[in-house]
Design an enzyme around this catalytic site. Structure first.
Site, PDB file in Angstrom:
ATOM      1  NE  ARG A   1      -3.830   1.966   2.540  1.00 32.48           N
ATOM      2  CZ  ARG A   1      -4.952   1.943   1.984  1.00 32.48           C
ATOM      3  NH1 ARG A   1      -5.365   0.779   0.920  1.00 32.48           N
ATOM      4  NH2 ARG A   1      -5.820   3.125   1.825  1.00 32.48           N
TER       5      ARG A   1
ATOM      6  CB  VAL B   1      -4.862   6.873  -1.597  1.00 34.40           C
ATOM      7  CG1 VAL B   1      -4.819   5.601  -1.244  1.00 34.40           C
ATOM      8  CG2 VAL B   1      -3.579   7.346  -2.637  1.00 34.40           C
ATOM      9  CB  SER B   2     -10.375   5.591  -1.008  1.00 31.90           C
ATOM     10  OG  SER B   2     -10.888   6.238  -2.193  1.00 31.90           O
ATOM     11  CB  ALA B   3     -10.183   5.513   4.239  1.00 32.32           C
TER      12      ALA B   3
ATOM     13  CG  PHE C   1     -15.510   8.557  -2.544  1.00 32.99           C
ATOM     14  CD1 PHE C   1     -14.441   7.796  -2.895  1.00 32.99           C
ATOM     15  CD2 PHE C   1     -16.320   7.965  -1.503  1.00 32.99           C
ATOM     16  CE1 PHE C   1     -14.187   6.523  -2.383  1.00 32.99           C
ATOM     17  CE2 PHE C   1     -16.292   6.511  -1.378  1.00 32.99           C
ATOM     18  CZ  PHE C   1     -15.183   5.942  -1.585  1.00 32.99           C
TER      19      PHE C   1
END
Length: 409
Positions: A45, A79-81, A224
């Protein structure tokens, strides 16, 4: 030039944090299948984060990381959680051998998808911003996924020419509506997962195609960055001046008052309060109350006060409001009269402040009575669907390309 984030303590620490993250996501129920777990354990990640991102941020459960801002400093790519990435992969029901479309490129989510669909599957990732797709392409190539994901510049409002059909579509930007072109490229049955904006409140909904319409199978709370391009739907924003050169911004997704001028000078009037008798324990989420407002509170809006306004300095309030006539009210809490926790209520301004506060309190009580302990389900009916299939008593929210209905309870 894109560089791999500085990991400081090296690959071993990243691997340890990756394992901790996966364990926590499983414990929270965000990861439920072996395929998603394996993808999260395998993909590094930290290598998809902006240069210099700390490992603890990269592997935080709830941390989203901005990768690009516009000229005003507003985030337009991120970058999303981890929790919502895992949850959306589960919602999409992605399996080995599938063909999957991702709308909103970043690289990391596409790598997860490539791991899940395997060598017999196919992943296509699109974004309207060439800088975003270039970054995603580079990161995927650097990490061994360059030949497993096709990254394209495209406005998803118009579909992806030459691609599809897709078994699943995952949209990773806030969408006000569902483009017909995307539905045309979704298999029947197929799964669409997207953060759907409903009167200013977003739910990441898993929809399964069912004949003429889509039916929800799951929903998750998440935020978002909004969609760009032809699918963008800007709010209508009104400013309430406070008399000292500062403003309280009211944002309306839809249903903005026709005579907003009736609110002129309301912040100079005496504030009034009204309380609901509805309480909540400390630390308990009440995100569904916001969704209830979005669906059932006429005049609902979101609030953003400038620094230096009385509202910005006030404590124990939330950025959800309502306009009714010449009144403006917003959600507030105070300590519960008995025991721990807080009581919901409304504070209001203007000649019709009491009326505005009463309308909000009425919906707080309705939510407590009818919606608080149940999960809503959603249906999307594209233009051209048979209207006789929609329940006569179903609440309906109009969109450009169709309507959304909700069942709650």
């Amino acid at each position: 030039m894109i560089q791999v984030a500085d990991t400081h303590d090296g690959a071993d620490r990243a691997a340890d944090l990756r394992a901790v993250l996966v364990d926590e996501l499983r414990g929270r129920g965000k990861i439920a299948t072996a395929a998603v777990e394996a993808a999260f354990r395998r993909v590094p990640r930290e290598r998809f984060m902006p240069d210099g991102t700390d490992l603890t941020v990269a592997y935080g459960v709830d941390n989203s990381v901005v990768t690009k801002r516009d000229e005003h400093g507003v985030a337009i790519s991120s970058v999303s959680a981890a929790y919502i990435q895992a949850r959306m992969l589960e919602q999409a029901e992605v399996r080995s051998g599938m063909t999957v479309l991702e709308v909103g490129s970043g690289g990391l989510n596409a790598a997860y998808l490539a791991e899940i669909v395997g060598p017999q599957g196919r992943v296509v990732s699109v974004d309207i911003d060439p800088e975003v797709t270039a970054r995603a392409t580079t990161l995927l190539e650097q990490n061994g996924y360059g030949d497993r994901v096709r990254v394209l510049v495209a406005d998803a409002e118009h579909g992806v020419p030459g691609e599809g059909p897709f078994d699943a579509v995952i949209v990773t930007v806030g969408a006000w509506d569902i483009p017909p072109a995307l539905l045309d490229q979704l298999r029947n049955p197929g799964v669409l997962v997207l953060p759907l904006i409903m009167n200013g409140v977003t739910r990441t909904i898993g929809f399964r195609r069912a004949s003429e319409h889509l039916s929800s199978t799951s929903a998750e709370v998440a935020g978002f960055v909004p969609m760009q391009g032809d699918g963008r739907h800007p709010d209508r924003v009104f400013l309430l001046p406070d008399g000292n050169g500062r403003n309280v911004r009211l944002s309306f997704d839809s249903g903005a008052p026709r005579e907003i001028s009736r609110l002129d000078g309301v912040l100079a009037t005496e504030r009034v309060e009204r309380w609901s008798g509805v309480t909540i324990d400390n630390g308990v989420s009440f995100a569904d109350l916001h969704l209830w407002f979005a669906w059932f509170l006429p005049g609902f809006c979101r609030i953003a006060p400038d620094e230096g306004t009385d509202l910005a300095a006030e404590r124990r309030w939330f950025p959800f409001g309502v306009v009714s006539g010449a009144g403006f009210a917003y959600l507030a809490v105070r300590p519960a009269a008995e025991g721990e926790g807080a009581e919901f209520g409304a504070r209001a301004y203007g000649p019709d402040g009491q009326r505005a506060a009463a309308s909000m309190v009425e919906q707080i009580q309705a939510w407590d009575r009818d919606g608080r302990h149940t999960e809503p389900t959603f249906h999307y009916w594209p233009v051209g669907s048979d209207p006789s299939l929609i329940s006569a008593d179903a609440p309906v929210m109009d969109k450009t390309h169709g309507v959304v209905t909700i069942s709650w309870p």
